[in-house]
Design a protein around this motif. Structure first.
Motif, short mmCIF file in Angstrom:
data_model
loop_
_atom_site.label_atom_id
_atom_site.label_comp_id
_atom_site.label_asym_id
_atom_site.label_seq_id
_atom_site.Cartn_x
_atom_site.Cartn_y
_atom_site.Cartn_z
N LEU A 1 3.97 3.97 3.41
CA LEU A 1 4.00 2.97 2.35
C LEU A 1 4.85 1.79 2.78
CD1 LEU A 1 6.48 4.14 -0.45
CD2 LEU A 1 6.38 5.16 1.80
N VAL A 2 4.59 0.65 2.14
CA VAL A 2 5.43 -0.53 2.31
C VAL A 2 5.90 -0.96 0.93
CG1 VAL A 2 4.46 -1.35 4.49
CG2 VAL A 2 3.37 -1.99 2.34
N ALA A 3 7.14 -1.42 0.84
CA ALA A 3 7.73 -1.76 -0.45
C ALA A 3 7.41 -3.18 -0.89
CB ALA A 3 9.25 -1.58 -0.38
N THR A 4 6.82 -3.98 -0.01
CA THR A 4 6.47 -5.36 -0.34
C THR A 4 5.04 -5.63 0.08
OG1 THR A 4 7.26 -6.18 1.80
CG2 THR A 4 8.85 -6.12 -0.03
N LYS A 5 4.49 -6.73 -0.40
CA LYS A 5 3.13 -7.14 0.00
C LYS A 5 3.24 -7.75 1.40
CE LYS A 5 1.90 -8.14 -4.81
NZ LYS A 5 3.27 -8.02 -5.38
N SER A 6 2.92 -6.93 2.39
CA SER A 6 3.13 -7.36 3.77
C SER A 6 1.98 -7.01 4.71
CB SER A 6 4.43 -6.73 4.32
OG SER A 6 4.39 -5.33 4.21
N PHE A 7 0.88 -6.44 4.17
CA PHE A 7 -0.26 -6.08 5.00
C PHE A 7 -1.40 -7.05 4.71
CE2 PHE A 7 -4.15 -3.71 5.93
CZ PHE A 7 -3.86 -3.20 7.20
N TYR B 1 0.82 -1.21 0.00
CA TYR B 1 0.00 0.00 0.00
C TYR B 1 0.86 1.26 0.00
CZ TYR B 1 1.10 0.27 5.01
OH TYR B 1 1.75 0.33 6.21
N MET B 2 0.25 2.35 -0.45
CA MET B 2 0.79 3.70 -0.29
C MET B 2 -0.37 4.62 0.08
SD MET B 2 2.75 6.25 -2.96
CE MET B 2 1.20 6.72 -3.76
N VAL B 3 -0.26 5.30 1.20
CA VAL B 3 -1.32 6.18 1.70
C VAL B 3 -0.73 7.57 1.88
CG1 VAL B 3 -2.99 6.60 3.54
CG2 VAL B 3 -2.44 4.25 2.86
N CYS C 1 6.19 3.98 11.09
CA CYS C 1 7.08 4.35 9.98
C CYS C 1 6.97 5.85 9.77
CB CYS C 1 6.72 3.60 8.70
SG CYS C 1 5.01 3.77 8.19
N THR C 2 8.07 6.51 9.43
CA THR C 2 8.10 7.96 9.31
C THR C 2 7.18 8.44 8.20
OG1 THR C 2 10.37 8.04 10.13
CG2 THR C 2 9.58 9.95 8.91
N GLN C 3 6.36 9.45 8.49
CA GLN C 3 5.45 10.03 7.51
C GLN C 3 6.06 11.21 6.76
OE1 GLN C 3 1.24 10.51 8.85
NE2 GLN C 3 2.14 10.25 10.86
N GLY C 4 6.95 11.95 7.41
CA GLY C 4 7.49 13.15 6.79
C GLY C 4 8.44 13.88 7.69
N ASN C 5 8.84 15.10 7.26
CA ASN C 5 9.88 15.85 7.93
C ASN C 5 9.41 17.25 8.33
OD1 ASN C 5 12.60 14.26 7.72
ND2 ASN C 5 11.58 13.98 5.75
N ALA C 6 10.27 17.93 9.09
CA ALA C 6 9.95 19.26 9.60
C ALA C 6 10.08 20.33 8.53
CB ALA C 6 10.87 19.58 10.77
N GLY C 7 9.40 21.46 8.77
CA GLY C 7 9.54 22.63 7.91
C GLY C 7 10.76 23.44 8.28
N GLY C 8 11.14 24.37 7.38
CA GLY C 8 12.29 25.23 7.63
C GLY C 8 11.92 26.45 8.45
N THR C 9 12.95 27.18 8.91
CA THR C 9 12.77 28.37 9.73
C THR C 9 12.74 29.63 8.87
OG1 THR C 9 13.91 27.35 11.60
CG2 THR C 9 13.78 29.75 11.60
N GLY C 10 11.87 30.57 9.21
CA GLY C 10 11.81 31.83 8.49
C GLY C 10 13.01 32.72 8.79
N PRO D 1 -4.63 17.57 -2.71
CA PRO D 1 -5.23 16.37 -2.11
C PRO D 1 -4.30 15.16 -2.19
CG PRO D 1 -6.75 17.47 -3.62
CD PRO D 1 -5.41 18.10 -3.84
N GLY D 2 -4.59 14.17 -1.36
CA GLY D 2 -3.75 12.98 -1.31
C GLY D 2 -4.20 11.88 -2.27
N ILE D 3 -3.75 10.67 -1.99
CA ILE D 3 -4.04 9.51 -2.85
C ILE D 3 -3.80 8.24 -2.05
CG2 ILE D 3 -1.68 9.34 -3.77
CD1 ILE D 3 -2.94 8.70 -6.52
N VAL D 4 -4.51 7.16 -2.40
CA VAL D 4 -4.29 5.84 -1.81
C VAL D 4 -4.16 4.82 -2.94
CG1 VAL D 4 -5.27 4.00 -0.38
CG2 VAL D 4 -5.54 6.39 0.32
N ILE D 5 -3.11 4.01 -2.90
CA ILE D 5 -2.89 2.97 -3.91
C ILE D 5 -2.62 1.64 -3.21
CG2 ILE D 5 -1.50 2.24 -5.89
CD1 ILE D 5 -0.82 5.17 -6.39
N ILE D 6 -3.26 0.58 -3.70
CA ILE D 6 -3.09 -0.77 -3.14
C ILE D 6 -2.70 -1.71 -4.26
CG2 ILE D 6 -4.25 -2.66 -1.93
CD1 ILE D 6 -6.20 -0.41 -0.88
N ARG D 7 -1.70 -2.55 -4.01
CA ARG D 7 -1.21 -3.50 -5.01
C ARG D 7 -1.24 -4.91 -4.43
NH1 ARG D 7 3.72 -2.58 -9.22
NH2 ARG D 7 3.87 -4.69 -10.03
N ARG D 8 -1.72 -5.86 -5.25
CA ARG D 8 -1.87 -7.24 -4.79
C ARG D 8 -1.61 -8.21 -5.93
NH1 ARG D 8 -6.34 -9.35 -7.10
NH2 ARG D 8 -7.92 -7.89 -7.87
#
Length: 319
Positions: free
Chosen positions: A70-76, A43-45, A163-172, A281-288
């Motif tokens: 996301l996961v790189a293999t079929k593991s869910f 999956y990728m969410v 699992c990490t979703q993302g990173n911090a923003g920068g400073t003004g 907007p986001g997206i969801v993809i599932i592979r099987r």
């Protein structure tokens, strides 16, 4: 393993999918009470990106990218024939340049989810801070960039997940000087850049993923929004993965995050178009494995022995 059924006279069609999953029922008219068969998916969410922070007389930070899990293999694991709700989060609205200084923070992105997997929306970009020093970016999947006058970037991966979703923003940019700029929004792969020397911080890059397979080229998702600026200087660019660019004099208009990328919106600038842009907007993809099910839910494509289900809006994945 051999399947076991205790209903006499049942009509059953089963497919052998390999040693891992064994026999998978495809048509079963009389075994409704049997233990459901399971198989694994990839999956990728990606959640919605946040809006950038408004300018006014000065400069806003870029919106943070939507969280990406996301996961790189079929593991869910899913159960064959079961329904799983899909939520695709929208992008947050950019701050308004007509707001008083320090109050035009970008709106957060909306979370996306598949089954028990949830990605958090991006954190809004900090507004300019002419009268309110240190207008910070907000925390989220990736954090928003801080506004002018040392606004700190919002934290990424909020709330935390395995699992990490993302990173911090920068400073003004710091103390009042002729050249002024906000900080870039964080992306899935990189933090947002700091504003410096009147140059708005660039949005952090997202992550390239090829879950959709052939014939689609790998695509980058969840890039942070670039920050706004004031002359002399230049706007921050959006991070790879749909991040929008910042605004400034000219007027240089900020741009929105790309649709279904989860990219953050660009921050507003001073002396031009002060309005910040919205996140994508986001997206969801599932592979099987195709052999595991006959489902065609979502936008259905195939790649070799695999099936891919793409959701650009709310829906249901039938396993």
């Amino acid at each position: 393993p051999k399947p076991e059924y205790d209903t006499a006279g049942a009509t059953v069609k089963i497919v052998y999918s390999g040693a891992t999953q064994g026999w998978i029922p495809q048509l079963d008219k009389g075994t409704e009470f049997e233990t459901p068969q399971t198989y694994n998916v990839q999956y990728m969410v990606v959640a919605g990106g946040a809006g950038g922070g408004a300018g006014s007389t000065t400069f806003g930070g870029g919106g943070g990218a939507g969280g990406m899990r996301l996961v790189a293999t079929k593991s869910f694991s899913v159960s064959c024939g079961s329904s799983y709700p899909i939520v695709v989060g929208g992008g947050g609205t950019g701050g308004s340049g007509t707001a008083p200084a320090g109050t035009g923070t970008g709106c957060p992105g909306i979370a996306s989810s598949f089954s028990t997997i949830t990605s958090a929306g991006g954190g809004g970009g900090g507004a300019d801070a002419t009268s309110t020093p240190n207008s910070p970016g907000k925390a989220g999947g990736s954090g928003g960039g801080g506004g002018y006058q040392s606004g700190t970037g919002g934290a990424g991966n909020t709330p935390p997940t395995p699992c990490t979703q993302g990173n911090a923003g920068g400073t003004g940019e710091g103390a009042p000087i002729p050249a002024k700029a906000g900080g870039g929004g964080g992306g899935h792969s990189c933090v947002g850049a700091n504003g410096s020397g009147g140059v708005g911080g660039n949005g952090g890059d997202g992550t390239v993923d090829g879950i959709r397979g052939t014939p689609f080229a790998p695509v980058a998702y969840a890039g942070g929004g670039g920050a706004g600026f004031y002359c002399p200087g230049s706007a921050g660019t959006g991070g790879a993965g749909g991040g929008g660019s910042g605004g400034g004099p000219g007027p240089v208009c900020s741009t929105a995050g790309t649709t279904n990328s989860g990219g953050g919106g660009g921050g507003g600038g001073g002396g031009g178009d002060a309005n910040a842009a919205s996140g994508g907007p986001g997206i969801v993809i599932i592979r099987r494995l195709t052999a595991c099910s006959t489902s065609t839910s979502g936008t259905y494509t195939t790649c070799g022995s695999d099936s891919i289900h793409t959701f650009t809006g709310d829906g249901t994945f039938v396993a």
